[in-house]
Design an enzyme around this catalytic site. Structure first.
Site, PDB file in Angstrom:
ATOM      1  N   ASP A  44      22.579 -11.111 -25.819  1.00  0.00           N
ATOM      2  CA  ASP A  44      23.843 -10.751 -25.197  1.00  0.00           C
ATOM      3  C   ASP A  44      23.685  -9.641 -24.160  1.00  0.00           C
ATOM      4  O   ASP A  44      24.643  -8.991 -23.787  1.00  0.00           O
ATOM      5  CB  ASP A  44      24.835 -10.320 -26.285  1.00  0.00           C
ATOM      6  CG  ASP A  44      26.156 -11.038 -26.121  1.00  0.00           C
ATOM      7  OD1 ASP A  44      26.214 -11.944 -25.260  1.00  0.00           O
ATOM      8  OD2 ASP A  44      27.105 -10.686 -26.828  1.00  0.00           O
ATOM      9  N   HIS A 247      -1.473   0.856  -8.682  1.00  0.00           N
ATOM     10  CA  HIS A 247      -0.215   0.313  -9.216  1.00  0.00           C
ATOM     11  C   HIS A 247       0.087   0.894 -10.598  1.00  0.00           C
ATOM     12  O   HIS A 247       0.445   0.175 -11.530  1.00  0.00           O
ATOM     13  CB  HIS A 247      -0.269  -1.223  -9.276  1.00  0.00           C
ATOM     14  CG  HIS A 247      -0.316  -1.863  -7.927  1.00  0.00           C
ATOM     15  ND1 HIS A 247      -0.736  -3.155  -7.711  1.00  0.00           N
ATOM     16  CD2 HIS A 247       0.013  -1.383  -6.705  1.00  0.00           C
ATOM     17  CE1 HIS A 247      -0.669  -3.426  -6.412  1.00  0.00           C
ATOM     18  NE2 HIS A 247      -0.224  -2.377  -5.787  1.00  0.00           N
ATOM     19  N   ASP A 264       5.517   7.559  -5.688  1.00  0.00           N
ATOM     20  CA  ASP A 264       5.876   6.470  -4.765  1.00  0.00           C
ATOM     21  C   ASP A 264       7.158   5.877  -5.320  1.00  0.00           C
ATOM     22  O   ASP A 264       7.138   5.141  -6.317  1.00  0.00           O
ATOM     23  CB  ASP A 264       4.746   5.432  -4.710  1.00  0.00           C
ATOM     24  CG  ASP A 264       4.994   4.352  -3.650  1.00  0.00           C
ATOM     25  OD1 ASP A 264       6.134   4.228  -3.162  1.00  0.00           O
ATOM     26  OD2 ASP A 264       4.022   3.630  -3.324  1.00  0.00           O
ATOM     27  N   ASP A 275      10.946   3.206   1.209  1.00  0.00           N
ATOM     28  CA  ASP A 275       9.651   3.181   0.524  1.00  0.00           C
ATOM     29  C   ASP A 275       8.927   4.478   0.894  1.00  0.00           C
ATOM     30  O   ASP A 275       8.462   4.618   2.024  1.00  0.00           O
ATOM     31  CB  ASP A 275       8.865   1.935   0.980  1.00  0.00           C
ATOM     32  CG  ASP A 275       7.573   1.740   0.212  1.00  0.00           C
ATOM     33  OD1 ASP A 275       7.285   2.534  -0.696  1.00  0.00           O
ATOM     34  OD2 ASP A 275       6.851   0.765   0.536  1.00  0.00           O
ATOM     35  N   HIS A 354      -6.514   0.228   0.678  1.00  0.00           N
ATOM     36  CA  HIS A 354      -5.347  -0.605   1.012  1.00  0.00           C
ATOM     37  C   HIS A 354      -5.014  -0.479   2.498  1.00  0.00           C
ATOM     38  O   HIS A 354      -5.631   0.304   3.211  1.00  0.00           O
ATOM     39  CB  HIS A 354      -4.146  -0.252   0.127  1.00  0.00           C
ATOM     40  CG  HIS A 354      -3.656   1.169   0.237  1.00  0.00           C
ATOM     41  ND1 HIS A 354      -2.933   1.629   1.313  1.00  0.00           N
ATOM     42  CD2 HIS A 354      -3.788   2.235  -0.606  1.00  0.00           C
ATOM     43  CE1 HIS A 354      -2.620   2.902   1.120  1.00  0.00           C
ATOM     44  NE2 HIS A 354      -3.137   3.305  -0.027  1.00  0.00           N
ATOM     45  N   HIS A 358       3.419  -2.034   5.870  1.00  0.00           N
ATOM     46  CA  HIS A 358       3.987  -3.387   5.737  1.00  0.00           C
ATOM     47  C   HIS A 358       5.397  -3.356   6.290  1.00  0.00           C
ATOM     48  O   HIS A 358       6.041  -2.293   6.317  1.00  0.00           O
ATOM     49  CB  HIS A 358       3.991  -3.813   4.257  1.00  0.00           C
ATOM     50  CG  HIS A 358       4.581  -2.787   3.337  1.00  0.00           C
ATOM     51  ND1 HIS A 358       5.929  -2.651   3.152  1.00  0.00           N
ATOM     52  CD2 HIS A 358       4.005  -1.804   2.579  1.00  0.00           C
ATOM     53  CE1 HIS A 358       6.147  -1.644   2.301  1.00  0.00           C
ATOM     54  NE2 HIS A 358       4.997  -1.106   1.952  1.00  0.00           N
ATOM     55  N   HIS A 365       8.368  -5.393   0.773  1.00  0.00           N
ATOM     56  CA  HIS A 365       7.369  -6.004   1.650  1.00  0.00           C
ATOM     57  C   HIS A 365       8.137  -7.108   2.370  1.00  0.00           C
ATOM     58  O   HIS A 365       8.278  -8.219   1.868  1.00  0.00           O
ATOM     59  CB  HIS A 365       6.182  -6.546   0.853  1.00  0.00           C
ATOM     60  CG  HIS A 365       5.361  -5.433   0.248  1.00  0.00           C
ATOM     61  ND1 HIS A 365       4.094  -5.613  -0.234  1.00  0.00           N
ATOM     62  CD2 HIS A 365       5.602  -4.116   0.075  1.00  0.00           C
ATOM     63  CE1 HIS A 365       3.615  -4.457  -0.692  1.00  0.00           C
ATOM     64  NE2 HIS A 365       4.527  -3.541  -0.515  1.00  0.00           N
ATOM     65  N   GLU A 388       1.473   4.457   5.536  1.00  0.00           N
ATOM     66  CA  GLU A 388       1.136   5.003   4.226  1.00  0.00           C
ATOM     67  C   GLU A 388      -0.362   5.121   3.958  1.00  0.00           C
ATOM     68  O   GLU A 388      -0.890   4.509   3.027  1.00  0.00           O
ATOM     69  CB  GLU A 388       1.781   4.156   3.127  1.00  0.00           C
ATOM     70  CG  GLU A 388       1.569   2.653   3.243  1.00  0.00           C
ATOM     71  CD  GLU A 388       2.226   1.902   2.083  1.00  0.00           C
ATOM     72  OE1 GLU A 388       1.888   2.216   0.922  1.00  0.00           O
ATOM     73  OE2 GLU A 388       3.043   1.004   2.334  1.00  0.00           O
ATOM     74  N   TYR A 392      -8.300   8.096  -2.332  1.00  0.00           N
ATOM     75  CA  TYR A 392      -8.339   8.006  -3.798  1.00  0.00           C
ATOM     76  C   TYR A 392      -9.784   8.228  -4.235  1.00  0.00           C
ATOM     77  O   TYR A 392     -10.652   7.393  -3.981  1.00  0.00           O
ATOM     78  CB  TYR A 392      -7.823   6.635  -4.252  1.00  0.00           C
ATOM     79  CG  TYR A 392      -6.509   6.286  -3.574  1.00  0.00           C
ATOM     80  CD1 TYR A 392      -5.304   6.728  -4.098  1.00  0.00           C
ATOM     81  CD2 TYR A 392      -6.495   5.552  -2.375  1.00  0.00           C
ATOM     82  CE1 TYR A 392      -4.107   6.455  -3.450  1.00  0.00           C
ATOM     83  CE2 TYR A 392      -5.304   5.271  -1.728  1.00  0.00           C
ATOM     84  CZ  TYR A 392      -4.112   5.719  -2.269  1.00  0.00           C
ATOM     85  OH  TYR A 392      -2.931   5.454  -1.621  1.00  0.00           O
ATOM     86  N   ARG A 409      -1.400   9.888  -1.360  1.00  0.00           N
ATOM     87  CA  ARG A 409      -0.826   8.961  -0.380  1.00  0.00           C
ATOM     88  C   ARG A 409       0.383   9.660   0.222  1.00  0.00           C
ATOM     89  O   ARG A 409       1.110  10.383  -0.473  1.00  0.00           O
ATOM     90  CB  ARG A 409      -0.412   7.632  -1.038  1.00  0.00           C
ATOM     91  CG  ARG A 409       0.198   6.643  -0.074  1.00  0.00           C
ATOM     92  CD  ARG A 409       0.223   5.195  -0.597  1.00  0.00           C
ATOM     93  NE  ARG A 409       1.024   4.993  -1.781  1.00  0.00           N
ATOM     94  CZ  ARG A 409       0.540   4.853  -3.011  1.00  0.00           C
ATOM     95  NH1 ARG A 409      -0.760   4.897  -3.229  1.00  0.00           N
ATOM     96  NH2 ARG A 409       1.356   4.682  -4.039  1.00  0.00           N
ATOM     97  N   GLU A 411       3.614   8.440   2.517  1.00  0.00           N
ATOM     98  CA  GLU A 411       4.229   7.211   3.026  1.00  0.00           C
ATOM     99  C   GLU A 411       5.607   7.506   3.589  1.00  0.00           C
ATOM    100  O   GLU A 411       6.463   8.078   2.903  1.00  0.00           O
ATOM    101  CB  GLU A 411       4.354   6.185   1.885  1.00  0.00           C
ATOM    102  CG  GLU A 411       5.088   4.921   2.298  1.00  0.00           C
ATOM    103  CD  GLU A 411       5.067   3.844   1.215  1.00  0.00           C
ATOM    104  OE1 GLU A 411       5.008   4.182   0.022  1.00  0.00           O
ATOM    105  OE2 GLU A 411       5.119   2.649   1.586  1.00  0.00           O
TER     106      GLU A 411
HETATM  107  N1  GLY Z   1       5.926   0.961  -3.019  1.00  0.00           N
HETATM  108  C1  GLY Z   1       5.286  -0.216  -2.602  1.00  0.00           C
HETATM  109  C2  GLY Z   1       4.404   0.005  -1.470  1.00  0.00           C
HETATM  110  O1  GLY Z   1       4.155   1.133  -1.102  1.00  0.00           O
HETATM  111  O2  GLY Z   1       3.958  -0.916  -0.849  1.00  0.00           O
HETATM  112 MN    MN Z   2       4.776   0.770   0.952  1.00  0.00          MN
HETATM  113 MN    MN Z   3       5.418   2.814  -1.553  1.00  0.00          MN
END
Ligand code: GLY
Ligand code: MN
Ligand code: MN
Length: 440
Positions: A44, A247, A264, A275, A354, A358, A365, A388, A392, A409, A411
């Site tokens: 429920d 992640h 993040d 983001d 990375h 994006h 994304h 970003e 690391y 990072r 961003e």
């Molecule tokens: N928070 C997702 C990215 O930075 O792509």
């Molecule tokens: Mn991002």
């Molecule tokens: Mn991000």
């Protein structure tokens, strides 16, 4: 009971305008886009519904079980299929427009019950030269579409024919979603402002002894306080070595004096995402090694942002960031060699694995190609994306120990303007500004 007249003042012209433009680009044929299915209920327990971004971008209509049919030609037609009104269900789940009110409120030429899809859709496909939909996105929807096409084919003896061409609707939708209009930019600015404020609160709240989840709670509270409907994605609140897990999802560790904290996190407002990532010291003061590493990432981000202007290529900010980071890795003695060779051999990927950004919009994304005809596409005013870069550094014998477990990072979200770019997100970014913010 609400009447259709009640919605007469709703301004949905922006959606109708988008549909009209798509139909002009198509020239002929029919485009059919369904919204997302509802998240299955857990007994429920009910979850907030999130529409399909393509569907919502075309309609502004936020109910599940809805389909938009757009027919190109001299007399374009915009048709909506949606749930019937249902007083019993509305007591439990809330208001539904029903086809009659939805037609008026959302500017459609016609509207039908979702239950009428099987009956109406084959007729709408009849004698159309081309069918556009998001091919392969949802296998159940593909199957339904083939069923309707076959129904039209089965009527061939009565002189009708089914579309002979099928085209992925994303070739038009993605290109248009890539360039944000003023309506979208207003929502993105609001998402950016709410998210910026949340990062400031998180910085101010951080101190040794708290847990990552307590800082996450600050962020989530600020998102909702700002009117955002939800986080745009699962927040990463990663202290110490956790920041080297790209992640990281647990957000459950205590914050230790001397560690960095990477956050993040950002909000979704009006269906548009921000983001943002910031990295700062748990105790409010960067150590010498943390400062060196941080200022390297900051320099990479600054240089990448400076590379953004109409006509530059999608990959220019990334290439710029990689060059600055690689030179910095050599200077900090993380890697040895000559910069061009280290870029060529991708040796920098050990510490920066990375990409630098994006597209950003309704989806974090967001929709849109990055290459056209095999070449990185040129940037154009109205495009929005993230910048970003990161660094690391996992413990290893050949890495100076002072840098072990540093994950950084930075961003931000940018809009390409006529002359360059505008940064939409503004939490403190320099070492001095971060330390000042945490001291206040
Ligand atoms: N928070 C997702 C990215 O930075 O792509
Ligand atoms: Mn991002
Ligand atoms: Mn991000």
């Amino acid at each position: 009971m609400k009447s259709a007249a009640k919605f007469a003042d709703m301004d949905n012209s922006v959606y109708r305008q988008r549909r009209r433009k798509i139909l002009e680009e198509m020239g002929e044929g029919v485009m059919i886009i369904a919204t997302a299915p509802e998240v299955p209920r857990n007994r429920d327990t009910h979850y907030p519904y999130r529409h399909d971004s393509y569907f919502y971008w075309l309609t502004g209509f936020n109910e599940p079980e809805a389909v938009v049919v757009m027919i190109a030609g001299k007399q374009p037609r915009h048709i909506l299929f949606c749930r019937e009104k249902n007083e019993e269900r509305e007591i439990w789940d809330g208001f539904r427009y029903g086809p009659k009110a939805a037609r008026e409120a959302f500017g459609f030429d016609e509207a039908f019950s979702h239950d009428a899809l099987d009956h109406e859709l084959p007729g709408l496909l009849e004698n159309q030269p081309m069918l556009a939909y998001t091919i392969g996105r949802d296998l159940a929807w593909d199957t339904q579409m083939m069923g309707w096409l076959n129904t039209v084919r089965s009527r061939a003896r009565s002189g009708v024919h089914a579309p002979s061409r099928m085209v992925d609707a994303r070739i038009w939708l993605d290109e248009m979603r890539l360039i944000k209009d003023d309506h979208e930019l207003a929502l993105m600015r609001r998402a950016a402002d709410i998210s910026t404020a949340a990062h400031v609160s998180a910085m101010r709240a951080t101190r040794p002894g708290l847990h990552e989840y307590e800082i996450e709670a600050e962020l989530l509270a600020d998102f909702r306080r700002g009117g955002a409907e939800a986080p745009a994605y699962n927040s990463i609140v990663a202290s110490g070595a956790n920041a080297c897990v790209l992640h990281y999802v647990f957000n459950n560790k205590p914050l230790r004096d001397g560690d960095l904290l990477l956050i993040d996190a950002a909000a979704e407002y009006g269906s548009y995402a921000a983001d943002i990532t910031r990295t700062f010291p748990v105790n409010g003061q960067f150590s010498a090694a943390q400062k060196d590493a941080y200022e390297l990432v900051l320099a990479a981000q600054t240089a990448a942002i400076e590379a953004i202007r109409p006509g530059s290529r999608w990959n220019d900010p990334h290439d710029t960031a990689v060059r600055v980071l690689t030179q910095g890795m050599v200077d900090l003695k993380l890697i040895k060699g000559e910069v061009d060779g280290l870029i060529e051999s991708e040796a920098y990927k050990r510490f920066y694995m990375h990409r630098t950004g994006h597209w950003l919009g309704m989806d974090v994304h967001d929709a849109g190609e990055y290459k056209l005809n095999g070449e990185w596409r040129a940037l154009e005013p109205g495009m929005t994306f993230t910048v970003e870069p990161g660094l690391y550094i996992r413990p290893a014998e050949d890495v100076p120990e002072a840098f072990w477990n540093i994950g950084i990072r930075i961003e931000d979200d940018v809009l390409v303007t006529e002359t360059g770019c505008e940064v939409l997100t503004h939490p403190p970014r320099t070492v001095a500004d971060i330390e000042d913010c945490m001291r206040d």
